[in-house]
Design a protein around this motif. Sequence first.
Motif, PDB file in Angstrom:
ATOM      1  N   THR A  57       0.537  -1.174  -0.345  1.00  0.00           N
ATOM      2  CA  THR A  57      -0.168  -0.021  -0.055  1.00  0.00           C
ATOM      3  C   THR A  57       0.878   1.495   0.290  1.00  0.00           C
ATOM      4  N   ALA A  58       2.097   1.005   1.137  1.00  0.00           N
ATOM      5  CA  ALA A  58       2.773   2.465   0.522  1.00  0.00           C
ATOM      6  C   ALA A  58       3.188   2.862  -0.508  1.00  0.00           C
ATOM      7  N   ILE A  59       3.732   1.958  -1.165  1.00  0.00           N
ATOM      8  CA  ILE A  59       4.215   2.121  -2.541  1.00  0.00           C
ATOM      9  C   ILE A  59       3.294   2.712  -3.723  1.00  0.00           C
ATOM     10  N   ILE A  60       1.919   1.879  -4.087  1.00  0.00           N
ATOM     11  CA  ILE A  60       1.234   1.782  -4.339  1.00  0.00           C
ATOM     12  C   ILE A  60      -0.045   3.336  -4.131  1.00  0.00           C
ATOM     13  N   GLN A  61       0.160   3.937  -3.000  1.00  0.00           N
ATOM     14  CA  GLN A  61      -0.553   5.478  -2.242  1.00  0.00           C
ATOM     15  C   GLN A  61      -1.664   4.920  -2.612  1.00  0.00           C
TER      16      GLN A  61
ATOM     17  N   ILE B 248       0.995   6.022   5.391  1.00  0.00           N
ATOM     18  CA  ILE B 248       2.759   6.066   4.984  1.00  0.00           C
ATOM     19  C   ILE B 248       2.193   8.507   4.752  1.00  0.00           C
ATOM     20  N   THR B 249       1.482   8.393   3.946  1.00  0.00           N
ATOM     21  CA  THR B 249       1.860   9.649   3.418  1.00  0.00           C
ATOM     22  C   THR B 249       1.020  10.659   3.835  1.00  0.00           C
ATOM     23  N   PRO B 250       0.468  10.472   5.147  1.00  0.00           N
ATOM     24  CA  PRO B 250       0.711  11.615   5.564  1.00  0.00           C
ATOM     25  C   PRO B 250       2.046  12.146   6.957  1.00  0.00           C
ATOM     26  N   ILE B 251       2.102  10.502   7.228  1.00  0.00           N
ATOM     27  CA  ILE B 251       4.345  10.558   7.894  1.00  0.00           C
ATOM     28  C   ILE B 251       5.266  11.187   6.999  1.00  0.00           C
TER      29      ILE B 251
ATOM     30  N   ALA C  84       4.622  14.644   6.764  1.00  0.00           N
ATOM     31  CA  ALA C  84       5.114  15.642   7.878  1.00  0.00           C
ATOM     32  C   ALA C  84       6.559  15.476   8.216  1.00  0.00           C
ATOM     33  N   LEU C  85       7.069  15.478   7.417  1.00  0.00           N
ATOM     34  CA  LEU C  85       8.997  14.915   8.368  1.00  0.00           C
ATOM     35  C   LEU C  85       8.843  16.394   7.711  1.00  0.00           C
ATOM     36  N   ASN C  86       9.109  17.411   6.648  1.00  0.00           N
ATOM     37  CA  ASN C  86       9.747  18.629   7.161  1.00  0.00           C
ATOM     38  C   ASN C  86       8.981  19.650   7.542  1.00  0.00           C
ATOM     39  N   SER C  87       8.017  19.296   7.890  1.00  0.00           N
ATOM     40  CA  SER C  87       7.245  19.664   9.345  1.00  0.00           C
ATOM     41  C   SER C  87       6.947  20.335  10.415  1.00  0.00           C
ATOM     42  N   ASN C  88       6.419  21.385  10.851  1.00  0.00           N
ATOM     43  CA  ASN C  88       6.471  21.607  11.754  1.00  0.00           C
ATOM     44  C   ASN C  88       6.131  20.581  13.322  1.00  0.00           C
TER      45      ASN C  88
ATOM     46  N   ARG D  44       2.752  15.476  14.765  1.00  0.00           N
ATOM     47  CA  ARG D  44       1.875  15.258  15.808  1.00  0.00           C
ATOM     48  C   ARG D  44       0.660  14.651  15.159  1.00  0.00           C
ATOM     49  N   THR D  45       0.016  15.397  14.096  1.00  0.00           N
ATOM     50  CA  THR D  45      -1.417  15.312  13.777  1.00  0.00           C
ATOM     51  C   THR D  45      -1.438  13.779  12.465  1.00  0.00           C
ATOM     52  N   ALA D  46       0.496  13.506  11.904  1.00  0.00           N
ATOM     53  CA  ALA D  46       0.797  12.535  11.282  1.00  0.00           C
ATOM     54  C   ALA D  46       1.000  10.936  11.721  1.00  0.00           C
ATOM     55  N   MET D  47       1.075  11.193  13.504  1.00  0.00           N
ATOM     56  CA  MET D  47       1.689  10.718  14.695  1.00  0.00           C
ATOM     57  C   MET D  47       0.129   9.481  15.019  1.00  0.00           C
ATOM     58  N   PHE D  48      -0.832  10.814  14.896  1.00  0.00           N
ATOM     59  CA  PHE D  48      -2.238  10.325  15.542  1.00  0.00           C
ATOM     60  C   PHE D  48      -2.692   8.944  14.494  1.00  0.00           C
ATOM     61  N   CYS D  49      -2.633   9.658  13.712  1.00  0.00           N
ATOM     62  CA  CYS D  49      -3.522   9.670  11.964  1.00  0.00           C
ATOM     63  C   CYS D  49      -3.011   7.930  11.747  1.00  0.00           C
ATOM     64  N   PHE D  50      -1.304   7.544  12.292  1.00  0.00           N
ATOM     65  CA  PHE D  50      -1.068   6.446  12.065  1.00  0.00           C
ATOM     66  C   PHE D  50      -1.650   5.102  13.713  1.00  0.00           C
TER      67      PHE D  50
END
Length: 73
Positions: free
Chosen positions: A11-15, A51-54, A57-61, A66-72
Motif C-alpha cells: 500500500t505504501a508503494i501503490i499509495q 504512510i502518506t501523512p507521515i 509531515a517529515l519536514n513540517s512543524n 503530531r497529526t501524522a502520528m495520531f493518524c498512524f
Amino acid sequence: MKVVAIGAVVTAIIQSSSATVGIILALGLQGLINLETILALVLGANIGTTITPIISALNSNYEAKRTAMFCFL
C-alpha cells in the motif's frame, strides 16, 4: 505479522489502500490466497495508508508531525 507488513508495504508503494484491497480480493476470488491471509493483508493495507501523512509531515512543524502520528495510531 509478516503478512500484515507485506500489505502495508504494498500500500505504501501503490499509495492507495483501495487498489491494494482490490488486488487482494481478486487474488482471493481466484483461490490463490486464503481468508486468513486476506484479512491480514487488508489490515496491513489500512496501516500502509498512513504512510502518506507521515511522509508529508517529515519536514513540517511539530503540530503536523503530531497529526501524522495520531493518524498512524
